[in-house]
Design a protein around this motif. Structure first.
Motif, PDB file in Angstrom:
ATOM      1  N   THR A   1       0.885  -1.278   0.113  1.00 62.93           N
ATOM      2  CA  THR A   1      -0.139  -0.107  -0.100  1.00 62.93           C
ATOM      3  C   THR A   1       0.960   1.342   0.080  1.00 62.93           C
ATOM      4  O   THR A   1       1.139   1.874   1.014  1.00 62.93           O
ATOM      5  N   PRO A   2       1.540   1.646  -1.048  1.00 55.84           N
ATOM      6  CA  PRO A   2       2.222   2.822  -1.300  1.00 55.84           C
ATOM      7  C   PRO A   2       1.547   4.089  -1.325  1.00 55.84           C
ATOM      8  O   PRO A   2       1.916   5.091  -1.347  1.00 55.84           O
ATOM      9  N   GLY A   3       0.171   3.896  -1.544  1.00 58.77           N
ATOM     10  CA  GLY A   3      -0.552   5.129  -1.864  1.00 58.77           C
ATOM     11  C   GLY A   3      -0.947   5.193  -3.450  1.00 58.77           C
ATOM     12  O   GLY A   3      -0.014   5.006  -4.177  1.00 58.77           O
ATOM     13  N   ALA A   4      -1.721   6.087  -3.837  1.00 58.01           N
ATOM     14  CA  ALA A   4      -1.903   6.404  -5.268  1.00 58.01           C
ATOM     15  C   ALA A   4      -2.789   7.890  -5.061  1.00 58.01           C
ATOM     16  O   ALA A   4      -3.669   7.830  -4.554  1.00 58.01           O
ATOM     17  N   THR A   5      -2.268   8.728  -5.988  1.00 58.72           N
ATOM     18  CA  THR A   5      -3.049   9.988  -6.215  1.00 58.72           C
ATOM     19  C   THR A   5      -3.908   9.750  -7.516  1.00 58.72           C
ATOM     20  O   THR A   5      -3.833   9.019  -8.353  1.00 58.72           O
ATOM     21  N   SER A   6      -5.122  10.697  -7.476  1.00 59.13           N
ATOM     22  CA  SER A   6      -5.700  10.967  -8.475  1.00 59.13           C
ATOM     23  C   SER A   6      -5.127  11.928  -9.491  1.00 59.13           C
ATOM     24  O   SER A   6      -5.123  12.918  -8.962  1.00 59.13           O
ATOM     25  N   PRO A   7      -5.195  11.661 -10.672  1.00 61.80           N
ATOM     26  CA  PRO A   7      -4.827  12.581 -11.763  1.00 61.80           C
ATOM     27  C   PRO A   7      -5.727  13.720 -11.841  1.00 61.80           C
ATOM     28  O   PRO A   7      -5.400  14.704 -12.687  1.00 61.80           O
ATOM     29  N   ALA A   8      -7.025  13.543 -11.399  1.00 58.62           N
ATOM     30  CA  ALA A   8      -8.027  14.730 -11.425  1.00 58.62           C
ATOM     31  C   ALA A   8      -7.796  15.774 -10.611  1.00 58.62           C
ATOM     32  O   ALA A   8      -8.348  16.876 -10.679  1.00 58.62           O
ATOM     33  N   VAL A   9      -6.708  15.498  -9.723  1.00 57.22           N
ATOM     34  CA  VAL A   9      -6.543  16.668  -8.626  1.00 57.22           C
ATOM     35  C   VAL A   9      -5.106  17.170  -8.692  1.00 57.22           C
ATOM     36  O   VAL A   9      -4.154  16.390  -8.535  1.00 57.22           O
ATOM     37  N   THR A  10      -4.895  18.343  -8.724  1.00 54.76           N
ATOM     38  CA  THR A  10      -3.639  19.007  -9.087  1.00 54.76           C
ATOM     39  C   THR A  10      -3.495  20.362  -8.217  1.00 54.76           C
ATOM     40  O   THR A  10      -4.597  20.830  -7.547  1.00 54.76           O
ATOM     41  N   GLN A  11      -2.302  20.856  -7.863  1.00 54.69           N
ATOM     42  CA  GLN A  11      -2.344  21.932  -7.297  1.00 54.69           C
ATOM     43  C   GLN A  11      -2.888  23.091  -7.769  1.00 54.69           C
ATOM     44  O   GLN A  11      -3.467  24.302  -7.318  1.00 54.69           O
ATOM     45  N   ALA A  12      -2.905  23.204  -9.336  1.00 50.82           N
ATOM     46  CA  ALA A  12      -3.594  24.316  -9.905  1.00 50.82           C
ATOM     47  C   ALA A  12      -5.225  24.069  -9.903  1.00 50.82           C
ATOM     48  O   ALA A  12      -5.850  25.129 -10.171  1.00 50.82           O
TER      49      ALA A  12
END
Length: 223
Positions: free
Chosen positions: A91-102
């Motif tokens: 379980t290293p984690g995984a980000t969603s490409p739909a959420v960015t800093q911008a």
């Protein structure tokens, strides 16, 4: 021969003055984040120096399917002062490409909420939770364990990537049969508030919680 000997020191002197000919320099891009374009995190914001890149998932889906879990008994809990932590390999984690800093203002920081519309249905997560409990060798009551997004949805975590979900046991001292109640949830909320107020970047918050949720706030100066 004498002219060659006089030329060599001149070349070395030029290199030193220009600071561009050190023996450790390499051609190509700088991947250290010290010069050139800054290193970027999994969601487009600056990543902490030396941080491992978090995997990127598929993001929110119109229709979710049950995700395959690691083999039974292949994952192992770690503990920090009695608090359960995930297996970083399983379980290293995984980000969603739909959420960015911008786009924070239109995703995780938008008024009216973001997470309720992207959660997989219970019919999907129930099957995944049972399989993941076997992955971790969890023997307790599933009613007391949370099928937890390591990188929470409110921090841009992927909704249904198997790398981002684990059966999180109850906290130390939790009364059996008392239901789900753990100390990780308030940490996620504080990090979300800090990201949306601009105190920390999205990438920094993501990296802190996947590294060790028990120390995430102190590492970022938020505790």
């Amino acid at each position: 021969m004498g002219s060659i000997r006089r030329a060599v020191p001149s070349v070395l002197l030029s290199c030193l003055l220009l600071a561009g000919c050190s023996s450790g320099s390499h051609s190509g891009s700088d991947t250290s984040g010290k010069g050139g374009a800054p290193a970027t995190g999994p969601s487009g914001s600056a990543a902490p120096a030396g941080a491992a890149k978090i995997p990127v998932g598929a993001g929110p889906q119109t229709t979710y399917t049950v995700q395959q879990q690691p083999p039974a008994g292949s994952c192992h809990y770690r503990y920090e002062k009695g608090e359960p932590l995930e297996d970083p390999v399983c379980t290293p984690g995984a980000t969603s490409p739909a959420v960015t800093q911008a786009n924070l203002s239109t995703t995780i920081c938008r008024k009216g909420g973001y997470t309720k519309n992207i959660r997989p249905p219970e019919g999907i997560t129930r099957k995944e939770k049972q399989a993941n409990a076997a992955s971790y060798g969890y023997k307790g009551s599933l009613g007391d364990a949370e099928y937890d997004h390591l990188l929470s949805l409110q921090l841009g975590g992927d909704p249904n990537d198997a790398r981002n979900l684990w059966v999180e046991p109850a906290d130390p001292g939790h009364k059996p049969g008392g239901g789900i109640n753990n100390k990780k949830d308030p940490v996620e909320t504080k990090l979300h508030t800090a990201v949306c107020s601009g105190k920390v970047t999205l990438a920094a918050a993501q990296q802190a919680i996947v590294s060790d949720w028990t120390t995430a706030l102190s590492r970022l100066g938020l505790s």
